[in-house]
Motif scaffolding. Structure first.
Motif, PDB file in Angstrom:
ATOM      1  N   LEU A  82      63.564  41.868   2.849  1.00  0.00           N
ATOM      2  CA  LEU A  82      64.541  42.957   2.823  1.00  0.00           C
ATOM      3  C   LEU A  82      64.168  44.015   1.775  1.00  0.00           C
ATOM      4  O   LEU A  82      64.967  44.377   0.922  1.00  0.00           O
ATOM      5  CB  LEU A  82      65.952  42.414   2.559  1.00  0.00           C
ATOM      6  CG  LEU A  82      66.525  41.479   3.618  1.00  0.00           C
ATOM      7  CD1 LEU A  82      67.930  41.057   3.243  1.00  0.00           C
ATOM      8  CD2 LEU A  82      66.558  42.141   4.977  1.00  0.00           C
ATOM      9  N   ASN A  83      62.943  44.481   1.876  1.00  0.00           N
ATOM     10  CA  ASN A  83      62.480  45.519   0.966  1.00  0.00           C
ATOM     11  C   ASN A  83      63.108  46.843   1.390  1.00  0.00           C
ATOM     12  O   ASN A  83      62.805  47.381   2.447  1.00  0.00           O
ATOM     13  CB  ASN A  83      60.954  45.597   1.035  1.00  0.00           C
ATOM     14  CG  ASN A  83      60.389  46.493  -0.032  1.00  0.00           C
ATOM     15  OD1 ASN A  83      61.084  47.359  -0.545  1.00  0.00           O
ATOM     16  ND2 ASN A  83      59.137  46.285  -0.359  1.00  0.00           N
ATOM     17  N   THR A  84      63.962  47.358   0.526  1.00  0.00           N
ATOM     18  CA  THR A  84      64.737  48.535   0.919  1.00  0.00           C
ATOM     19  C   THR A  84      63.941  49.838   0.844  1.00  0.00           C
ATOM     20  O   THR A  84      64.508  50.907   1.000  1.00  0.00           O
ATOM     21  CB  THR A  84      65.985  48.661   0.037  1.00  0.00           C
ATOM     22  OG1 THR A  84      65.579  48.492  -1.319  1.00  0.00           O
ATOM     23  CG2 THR A  84      67.015  47.624   0.389  1.00  0.00           C
ATOM     24  N   SER A  85      62.635  49.736   0.598  1.00  0.00           N
ATOM     25  CA  SER A  85      61.846  50.975   0.585  1.00  0.00           C
ATOM     26  C   SER A  85      61.551  51.475   1.990  1.00  0.00           C
ATOM     27  O   SER A  85      61.029  52.574   2.147  1.00  0.00           O
ATOM     28  CB  SER A  85      60.517  50.746  -0.129  1.00  0.00           C
ATOM     29  OG  SER A  85      60.709  50.065  -1.325  1.00  0.00           O
ATOM     30  N   TYR A  86      61.805  50.644   2.999  1.00  0.00           N
ATOM     31  CA  TYR A  86      61.427  51.033   4.350  1.00  0.00           C
ATOM     32  C   TYR A  86      62.564  50.802   5.345  1.00  0.00           C
ATOM     33  O   TYR A  86      63.507  50.078   5.072  1.00  0.00           O
ATOM     34  CB  TYR A  86      60.213  50.222   4.826  1.00  0.00           C
ATOM     35  CG  TYR A  86      59.035  50.307   3.907  1.00  0.00           C
ATOM     36  CD1 TYR A  86      58.225  51.436   3.905  1.00  0.00           C
ATOM     37  CD2 TYR A  86      58.738  49.266   3.042  1.00  0.00           C
ATOM     38  CE1 TYR A  86      57.147  51.526   3.046  1.00  0.00           C
ATOM     39  CE2 TYR A  86      57.662  49.347   2.180  1.00  0.00           C
ATOM     40  CZ  TYR A  86      56.867  50.474   2.187  1.00  0.00           C
ATOM     41  OH  TYR A  86      55.807  50.564   1.345  1.00  0.00           O
ATOM     42  N   ILE A  87      62.346  51.422   6.510  1.00  0.00           N
ATOM     43  CA  ILE A  87      63.219  51.174   7.658  1.00  0.00           C
ATOM     44  C   ILE A  87      62.437  50.245   8.580  1.00  0.00           C
ATOM     45  O   ILE A  87      61.215  50.326   8.627  1.00  0.00           O
ATOM     46  CB  ILE A  87      63.521  52.506   8.371  1.00  0.00           C
ATOM     47  CG1 ILE A  87      64.285  53.431   7.447  1.00  0.00           C
ATOM     48  CG2 ILE A  87      64.280  52.295   9.663  1.00  0.00           C
ATOM     49  CD1 ILE A  87      64.409  54.843   7.974  1.00  0.00           C
ATOM     50  N   PHE A 100      56.124  41.937   8.688  1.00  0.00           N
ATOM     51  CA  PHE A 100      56.905  40.696   8.609  1.00  0.00           C
ATOM     52  C   PHE A 100      57.300  40.412   7.166  1.00  0.00           C
ATOM     53  O   PHE A 100      58.436  40.051   6.890  1.00  0.00           O
ATOM     54  CB  PHE A 100      56.096  39.517   9.139  1.00  0.00           C
ATOM     55  CG  PHE A 100      56.067  39.444  10.632  1.00  0.00           C
ATOM     56  CD1 PHE A 100      56.686  40.420  11.402  1.00  0.00           C
ATOM     57  CD2 PHE A 100      55.433  38.395  11.285  1.00  0.00           C
ATOM     58  CE1 PHE A 100      56.667  40.359  12.778  1.00  0.00           C
ATOM     59  CE2 PHE A 100      55.410  38.326  12.665  1.00  0.00           C
ATOM     60  CZ  PHE A 100      56.021  39.313  13.406  1.00  0.00           C
ATOM     61  N   TYR A 101      56.347  40.597   6.261  1.00  0.00           N
ATOM     62  CA  TYR A 101      56.609  40.256   4.862  1.00  0.00           C
ATOM     63  C   TYR A 101      57.724  41.127   4.292  1.00  0.00           C
ATOM     64  O   TYR A 101      58.702  40.633   3.748  1.00  0.00           O
ATOM     65  CB  TYR A 101      55.325  40.419   4.034  1.00  0.00           C
ATOM     66  CG  TYR A 101      55.546  40.112   2.585  1.00  0.00           C
ATOM     67  CD1 TYR A 101      55.528  38.798   2.133  1.00  0.00           C
ATOM     68  CD2 TYR A 101      55.829  41.125   1.676  1.00  0.00           C
ATOM     69  CE1 TYR A 101      55.780  38.512   0.812  1.00  0.00           C
ATOM     70  CE2 TYR A 101      56.073  40.841   0.349  1.00  0.00           C
ATOM     71  CZ  TYR A 101      56.043  39.531  -0.079  1.00  0.00           C
ATOM     72  OH  TYR A 101      56.308  39.238  -1.372  1.00  0.00           O
ATOM     73  N   HIS A 102      57.568  42.439   4.436  1.00  0.00           N
ATOM     74  CA  HIS A 102      58.549  43.332   3.823  1.00  0.00           C
ATOM     75  C   HIS A 102      59.905  43.212   4.493  1.00  0.00           C
ATOM     76  O   HIS A 102      60.939  43.277   3.846  1.00  0.00           O
ATOM     77  CB  HIS A 102      58.061  44.779   3.876  1.00  0.00           C
ATOM     78  CG  HIS A 102      56.964  45.046   2.898  1.00  0.00           C
ATOM     79  ND1 HIS A 102      57.179  45.079   1.558  1.00  0.00           N
ATOM     80  CD2 HIS A 102      55.641  45.264   3.076  1.00  0.00           C
ATOM     81  CE1 HIS A 102      56.032  45.326   0.943  1.00  0.00           C
ATOM     82  NE2 HIS A 102      55.083  45.426   1.839  1.00  0.00           N
ATOM     83  N   ARG A 103      59.911  43.013   5.808  1.00  0.00           N
ATOM     84  CA  ARG A 103      61.190  42.918   6.499  1.00  0.00           C
ATOM     85  C   ARG A 103      61.913  41.645   6.092  1.00  0.00           C
ATOM     86  O   ARG A 103      63.110  41.644   5.859  1.00  0.00           O
ATOM     87  CB  ARG A 103      60.965  42.958   8.009  1.00  0.00           C
ATOM     88  CG  ARG A 103      62.246  43.181   8.781  1.00  0.00           C
ATOM     89  CD  ARG A 103      61.983  43.429  10.235  1.00  0.00           C
ATOM     90  NE  ARG A 103      61.282  42.301  10.826  1.00  0.00           N
ATOM     91  CZ  ARG A 103      60.720  42.317  12.018  1.00  0.00           C
ATOM     92  NH1 ARG A 103      60.771  43.401  12.752  1.00  0.00           N
ATOM     93  NH2 ARG A 103      60.095  41.261  12.486  1.00  0.00           N
TER      94      ARG A 103
HETATM   95  C1  LIG Z   1      58.816  47.034  -1.585  1.00  0.00           C
HETATM   96  O1  LIG Z   1      57.790  47.949  -1.218  1.00  0.00           O
HETATM   97  C2  LIG Z   1      57.330  48.751  -2.280  1.00  0.00           C
HETATM   98  C3  LIG Z   1      56.340  49.734  -1.721  1.00  0.00           C
HETATM   99  O2  LIG Z   1      55.402  49.110  -0.896  1.00  0.00           O
HETATM  100  C4  LIG Z   1      56.707  47.863  -3.344  1.00  0.00           C
HETATM  101  O3  LIG Z   1      56.273  48.661  -4.411  1.00  0.00           O
HETATM  102  C5  LIG Z   1      57.746  46.853  -3.833  1.00  0.00           C
HETATM  103  O4  LIG Z   1      57.171  45.966  -4.733  1.00  0.00           O
HETATM  104  C6  LIG Z   1      58.315  46.097  -2.656  1.00  0.00           C
HETATM  105  N1  LIG Z   1      59.406  45.265  -3.115  1.00  0.00           N
HETATM  106  C7  LIG Z   1      59.493  43.982  -2.863  1.00  0.00           C
HETATM  107  C8  LIG Z   1      60.694  43.298  -3.362  1.00  0.00           C
HETATM  108  O5  LIG Z   1      58.632  43.393  -2.246  1.00  0.00           O
END
Ligand SMILES: *[C@@H]1O[C@H](CO)[C@@H](O)[C@H](O)[C@H]1NC(C)=O
Ligand SMILES: *[C@@H]1O[C@H](CO)[C@@H](O)[C@H](O)[C@H]1NC(C)=O
Ligand SMILES: *[C@@H]1O[C@H](CO)[C@@H](O)[C@H](O)[C@H]1NC(C)=O
Ligand SMILES: *[C@@H]1O[C@H](CO)[C@@H](O)[C@H](O)[C@H]1NC(C)=O
Ligand SMILES: *[C@@H]1O[C@H](CO)[C@@H](O)[C@H](O)[C@H]1NC(C)=O
Ligand SMILES: *[C@@H]1O[C@H](CO)[C@@H](O)[C@H](O)[C@H]1NC(C)=O
Length: 566
Positions: free
Chosen positions: A430-435, A424-427
């Motif tokens: 909009l953390n672009t490290s993941y799908i 939930f947090y990353h989505r």
């Molecule tokens: C996104 O995920 C990466 C890997 O978990 C993490 O290093 C990064 O800080 C995250 N970015 C944000 C904006 O939360």
């Protein structure tokens, strides 16, 4: 005086004089029924000799569960039970699974009090009880407390059992955060405010029907699935403002299904290409190859056409000049003969088309920006090095789907098992490290944040990942389920539900649940150095090669002239 009293008494007894046969006949006619189901009535032909309605006769036996009417018999049926013990009642519960709003008639001869409370706790509202020994017919009003009514006519029963007002009855709903269906925030006056379109749906239902809204499990957010299901089963939760999988309808049942919602996958937008590549990108490699091949071919042909005295290099430069539409100041084409003019025309046309196209492509890609290959389908997904962040339940769901061949099994390779909170947090950020994958309303809500970005952070794949029906989960045997269904259908048909959904997106913004992203450093500067890297490299290469050629020529010619001088 005594005469009137006697008359009244007569009238009274005449009113209560219902016969089972008449009641059933009347109900069949009034409700336009097609089937009568007799439960624990023994020999029906002896009890009711002249009934011509199709009938099913059943007995409850301890080890043999009764079949459900739903999907097996006509829903236009009347259930007639001749006992009111716990076993018969649980038999009716099995029989009317999901159809608690159907009419039930109890024909009772034993003088025990009939417990309407128990019927209510199973969600039966349209219940009639006929006392066979004195011919009195009873029904009940459920809220605020069970009130038993003696009926004077069957038409009265129709009117009385139309539930419209919950009379402040407590309706227990969950309020876990599942934006945009339900979420909460603290408003300017410091109050905890609930929002979300499904929450609003339930909230308005309770308000309009004069119920009392009670939020349960407020301290658990989100409610773990097992706990939620257990609470539903125990009847602690009446309704839940969230989209859930059917899960076999074991723990809960549903309202009407309005539509199917799709689950989609969202993938990060491809990374931008280095600016130095812009200069070579307007044409693909095959076009470049054709261009170079064409240049060489033209050089050779013209060389053959001429008298072979002119040098290959000079002709190459002439052809290049013509292709790039640079004037050949020292050459007059018409003096060279028809063949030369034709060759010139051909070269000019091709050169004109190619260079105009190149310029147009280049300026359009400078405007829009160039990106690496986008992920466009599930097949592309299988070959990316990005991971799809998912939660245990969804992984299990995906495994089941890949096992049954609905989805490419390669998707399992990119799954990253994380807790619900992390997903939930990353989505949400909009953390672009993941799908990620999500049901469409959530996806739209989260992607709403990139509304004002020129280049989005995420894109949604067009392929449908899975589908779930949209319904409101309700505990089994909720007495006001059909009341809710009528309400739900009206809200949906009038478009109010969609309006609430749209409102929830904006409320998400001004509550701070989500926020609009702004673009950072996305202005493309055309005239920065990076843009010309390729050109510089070409220039440097040209200089180096010409230097080498010059040096070789110098050496060779030097030796020749030295030889000539001898
Ligand atoms: C996104 O995920 C990466 C890997 O978990 C993490 O290093 C990064 O800080 C995250 N970015 C944000 C904006 O939360
Ligand atoms: C019937 O069920 C009710 C409530 O579940 C219980 O109080 C009562 O004792 C039961 N009666 C019999 C005869 O089992
Ligand atoms: C049925 O009527 C008889 C006679 O009036 C009465 O004794 C009995 O309690 C009644 N039974 C029920 C279930 O109401
Ligand atoms: C709501 O229920 C209460 C409690 O039964 C009742 O007093 C009140 O009149 C009802 N209000 C409406 C608008 O029906
Ligand atoms: C995901 O991780 C949890 C614990 O972190 C584990 O219990 C669960 O079995 C894992 N699920 C899958 C499908 O591997
Ligand atoms: C996956 O399939 C198993 C076995 O059929 C079932 O028990 C389980 O509930 C399914 N899981 C999901 C999330 O659908």
């Amino acid at each position: 005086m005594s005469l009137i009293f006697v008359l009244l008494l007569l009238l009274e007894s005449a009113q209560g004089d219902f016969r089972a046969e008449d009641v059933i006949k009347q109900l069949n006619e009034d409700l336009n029924l097609q089937l009568n189901i007799y439960l624990n009535c023994g020999d029906v032909d002896e009890l009711l000799p002249r009934m011509d309605m199709p009938k099913v006769i059943m007995e409850t036996k301890a080890d043999d569960p009764l079949p459900r009417i739903l999907g097996r018999y006509s829903e236009r049926s009347l259930t007639i039970a001749c006992l009111a013990d716990n076993q018969t009642l649980s038999g009716i519960v099995q029989l009317l699974w999901g159809l608690q709003y159907l009419p039930i008639l109890f024909l009772l001869s034993n003088p025990k009090e009939f417990a309407f409370e128990r019927a209510l706790s199973q969600g039966f509202l349209h219940v009639l009880a006929l006392n066979l020994s004195d011919g009195e017919l009873y029904t009940y009003l459920p809220y605020p407390t069970v009130q038993i009514h003696r009926l004077e006519g069957i038409s009265e029963y129709q009117r009385l059992t139309q539930l419209k007002n919950l009379q402040r009855h407590a309706v227990h709903i969950t309020v876990e955060t599942m934006a945009p269906r339900c979420f909460h925030y603290t408003d300017r006056r410091g109050r905890n405010v609930y929002a979300g379109y499904m929450y609003k749906l339930l909230h308005e239902f309770i308000r309009v029907h004069n119920g009392t809204e009670v939020a349960v499990l407020q301290d658990m957010d989100p409610i773990p699935l097992d706990t939620g299901l257990f609470m539903f089963k125990r009847g602690v939760i009446d309704m839940a403002p969230r989209i859930i999988h059917p899960l076999g309808w074991v723990a809960y049942y549903r309202s009407h299904v309005l539509f199917n919602v799709n689950g989609y996958i969202m993938v990060p937008w491809a990374e931008p290409l280095p600016k130095s590549l812009y200069i070579v990108r307007p044409f693909e490699s095959s076009v470049w190859a054709v261009l170079i091949g064409y240049l060489l071919l033209a050089t050779i042909i013209i060389r053959c056409m001429r008298d072979r005295t002119s040098s290959l290099a000079a002709i190459f430069l002439q052809v290049l000049q013509m292709l790039l539409q640079q004037s050949l100041s020292t050459m007059w084409h018409y003096t060279q003969g028809l063949r030369h003019v034709l060759v010139f025309l051909a070269l000019f046309t091709v050169g004109f088309i190619l260079s105009t196209m190149y310029q147009a492509q280049l300026s359009s890609s400078v405007t829009t920006g160039l990106y690496k290959r986008q992920i466009n389908s599930f097949d592309d997904l299988a070959h990316t090095d990005l991971k799809m962040m998912m939660e245990n339940f969804d992984i299990e769901f995906l495994m089941n789907h890949t096992k049954s061949g609905v989805i490419q099994p390669e998707l399992l390779n990119i799954v990253l098992n994380k807790s619900l909170d992390e997903v939930f947090y990353h989505r949400k950020h909009l953390n672009t490290s993941y799908i990620y994958q999500a049901i469409e309303d959530r996806l739209r809500f989260e992607l709403f944040q990139q509304r004002y970005l020129r280049v989005p952070l995420f894109k949604q794949l067009p392929e449908v990942f899975y589908q779930v029906p949209f319904f409101v989960g309700m505990r089994h045997g909720l007495p006001y389920a059909s009341l809710f269904n009528v309400y739900l259908r009206r809200i949906w048909e009038s478009g109010i539900l969609l309006k609430w959904e749209g409102d929830a997106y904006f409320e998400g913004i001004f509550s701070g649940e989500i926020s609009f992203h702004t673009f950072t450093g996305l202005q493309i500067q055309v005239f920065d150095m990076e843009f010309y890297y390729c050109t510089y490299i070409l220039l440097a290469l040209g200089w180096i090669i010409s230097g080498i050629v010059f040096a070789i020529e110098r050496l060779v010619c030097g030796r020749h002239s030295a030889a000539g001088n001898k």
